[in-house]
Design a protein around this motif. Sequence first.
Motif, PDB file in Angstrom:
ATOM      1  N   VAL A 124       0.841  -1.193   0.000  1.00 12.17           N
ATOM      2  CA  VAL A 124       0.000   0.000   0.000  1.00 12.17           C
ATOM      3  C   VAL A 124       0.879   1.247   0.000  1.00 12.17           C
ATOM      4  CG1 VAL A 124      -1.682   1.313   1.368  1.00 12.17           C
ATOM      5  CG2 VAL A 124      -1.911  -1.163   1.141  1.00 12.17           C
ATOM      6  N   LEU A 125       1.991   1.171   0.719  1.00 13.34           N
ATOM      7  CA  LEU A 125       2.911   2.298   0.841  1.00 13.34           C
ATOM      8  C   LEU A 125       4.259   1.903   0.239  1.00 13.34           C
ATOM      9  CD1 LEU A 125       3.070   5.162   1.979  1.00 13.34           C
ATOM     10  CD2 LEU A 125       3.768   4.185   4.154  1.00 13.34           C
ATOM     11  N   PRO A 126       4.618   2.519  -0.902  1.00 16.14           N
ATOM     12  CA  PRO A 126       5.893   2.173  -1.534  1.00 16.14           C
ATOM     13  C   PRO A 126       7.078   2.600  -0.673  1.00 16.14           C
ATOM     14  CG  PRO A 126       4.534   3.548  -2.988  1.00 16.14           C
ATOM     15  CD  PRO A 126       3.882   3.521  -1.653  1.00 16.14           C
ATOM     16  N   TYR A 127       8.144   1.821  -0.732  1.00 21.97           N
ATOM     17  CA  TYR A 127       9.334   2.130   0.051  1.00 21.97           C
ATOM     18  C   TYR A 127      10.580   1.712  -0.711  1.00 21.97           C
ATOM     19  CZ  TYR A 127       9.496  -2.841   1.223  1.00 21.97           C
ATOM     20  OH  TYR A 127       9.570  -4.202   1.154  1.00 21.97           O
ATOM     21  N   THR A 128      11.714   2.193  -0.224  1.00 23.92           N
ATOM     22  CA  THR A 128      13.020   1.854  -0.769  1.00 23.92           C
ATOM     23  C   THR A 128      13.890   1.427   0.395  1.00 23.92           C
ATOM     24  OG1 THR A 128      12.774   3.566  -2.463  1.00 23.92           O
ATOM     25  CG2 THR A 128      14.994   2.791  -2.042  1.00 23.92           C
ATOM     26  N   LYS A 129      14.752   0.455   0.161  1.00 24.20           N
ATOM     27  CA  LYS A 129      15.711   0.062   1.189  1.00 24.20           C
ATOM     28  C   LYS A 129      17.042   0.728   0.863  1.00 24.20           C
ATOM     29  CE  LYS A 129      14.511  -3.946   3.675  1.00 24.20           C
ATOM     30  NZ  LYS A 129      14.950  -5.241   4.148  1.00 24.20           N
ATOM     31  N   SER A 133       7.446  12.205  -2.238  1.00 25.57           N
ATOM     32  CA  SER A 133       6.385  12.224  -3.253  1.00 25.57           C
ATOM     33  C   SER A 133       5.435  11.030  -3.085  1.00 25.57           C
ATOM     34  CB  SER A 133       6.975  12.236  -4.661  1.00 25.57           C
ATOM     35  OG  SER A 133       7.768  11.086  -4.889  1.00 25.57           O
ATOM     36  N   ASP A 134       5.956   9.866  -2.660  1.00 21.67           N
ATOM     37  CA  ASP A 134       5.092   8.710  -2.416  1.00 21.67           C
ATOM     38  C   ASP A 134       4.186   8.940  -1.210  1.00 21.67           C
ATOM     39  OD1 ASP A 134       6.111   7.265  -4.570  1.00 21.67           O
ATOM     40  OD2 ASP A 134       7.631   6.257  -3.347  1.00 21.67           O
ATOM     41  N   LEU A 135       4.710   9.604  -0.183  1.00 23.83           N
ATOM     42  CA  LEU A 135       3.895   9.908   1.000  1.00 23.83           C
ATOM     43  C   LEU A 135       2.785  10.901   0.654  1.00 23.83           C
ATOM     44  CD1 LEU A 135       6.702  10.189   3.690  1.00 23.83           C
ATOM     45  CD2 LEU A 135       5.114   8.284   3.341  1.00 23.83           C
ATOM     46  N   ILE A 136       3.104  11.892  -0.162  1.00 17.56           N
ATOM     47  CA  ILE A 136       2.093  12.874  -0.593  1.00 17.56           C
ATOM     48  C   ILE A 136       1.013  12.176  -1.409  1.00 17.56           C
ATOM     49  CG2 ILE A 136       1.694  14.877  -2.079  1.00 17.56           C
ATOM     50  CD1 ILE A 136       4.508  15.867  -1.117  1.00 17.56           C
ATOM     51  N   GLN A 137       1.429  11.289  -2.313  1.00 17.92           N
ATOM     52  CA  GLN A 137       0.463  10.545  -3.121  1.00 17.92           C
ATOM     53  C   GLN A 137      -0.420   9.674  -2.229  1.00 17.92           C
ATOM     54  OE1 GLN A 137       2.194   8.280  -6.311  1.00 17.92           O
ATOM     55  NE2 GLN A 137       0.280   7.243  -6.786  1.00 17.92           N
ATOM     56  N   TYR A 138       0.169   9.014  -1.239  1.00 11.40           N
ATOM     57  CA  TYR A 138      -0.595   8.185  -0.302  1.00 11.40           C
ATOM     58  C   TYR A 138      -1.636   9.035   0.429  1.00 11.40           C
ATOM     59  CZ  TYR A 138      -1.667   5.357   3.800  1.00 11.40           C
ATOM     60  OH  TYR A 138      -2.326   4.673   4.792  1.00 11.40           O
ATOM     61  N   MET A 139      -1.240  10.223   0.884  1.00 10.46           N
ATOM     62  CA  MET A 139      -2.180  11.113   1.576  1.00 10.46           C
ATOM     63  C   MET A 139      -3.308  11.540   0.648  1.00 10.46           C
ATOM     64  SD  MET A 139       0.073  13.532   4.113  1.00 10.46           S
ATOM     65  CE  MET A 139       1.116  14.199   2.827  1.00 10.46           C
ATOM     66  N   ASP A 140      -2.964  11.912  -0.589  1.00 15.65           N
ATOM     67  CA  ASP A 140      -3.983  12.346  -1.550  1.00 15.65           C
ATOM     68  C   ASP A 140      -4.982  11.231  -1.868  1.00 15.65           C
ATOM     69  OD1 ASP A 140      -2.911  14.895  -1.663  1.00 15.65           O
ATOM     70  OD2 ASP A 140      -1.814  14.521  -3.544  1.00 15.65           O
ATOM     71  N   GLU A 141      -4.474  10.016  -2.015  1.00 14.14           N
ATOM     72  CA  GLU A 141      -5.346   8.885  -2.354  1.00 14.14           C
ATOM     73  C   GLU A 141      -6.221   8.451  -1.188  1.00 14.14           C
ATOM     74  OE1 GLU A 141      -2.626   5.930  -3.764  1.00 14.14           O
ATOM     75  OE2 GLU A 141      -2.374   6.920  -5.713  1.00 14.14           O
ATOM     76  N   ASN A 142      -5.836   8.800   0.029  1.00 13.11           N
ATOM     77  CA  ASN A 142      -6.592   8.384   1.208  1.00 13.11           C
ATOM     78  C   ASN A 142      -7.304   9.541   1.901  1.00 13.11           C
ATOM     79  OD1 ASN A 142      -6.001   5.378   1.624  1.00 13.11           O
ATOM     80  ND2 ASN A 142      -4.020   6.264   1.090  1.00 13.11           N
TER      81      ASN A 142
END
Length: 58
Positions: free
Chosen positions: A29-34, A44-53
């Motif tokens: 659900v939440l993209p990440y990088t190691k 940008s992924d966190l902003i997209q997650y907030m916008d989608e939810n």
Amino acid sequence: MERYYSVREVMTMFGLSQSTVYNLCKSKVLPYTKIGGSIRFKESDLIQYMDENKQGGR
């Protein structure tokens, strides 16, 4: 260069527990990088997650 956030920072930003953050990663659900063995989240992924939810309001 884009900012990356740690699991702890995401926990604080969203008011989530550590296990919830890891579950969001595991369920893709939440993209990440190691990076160096540590999980990091792109801003940008966190902003997209907030916008989608987003719920209610404007």
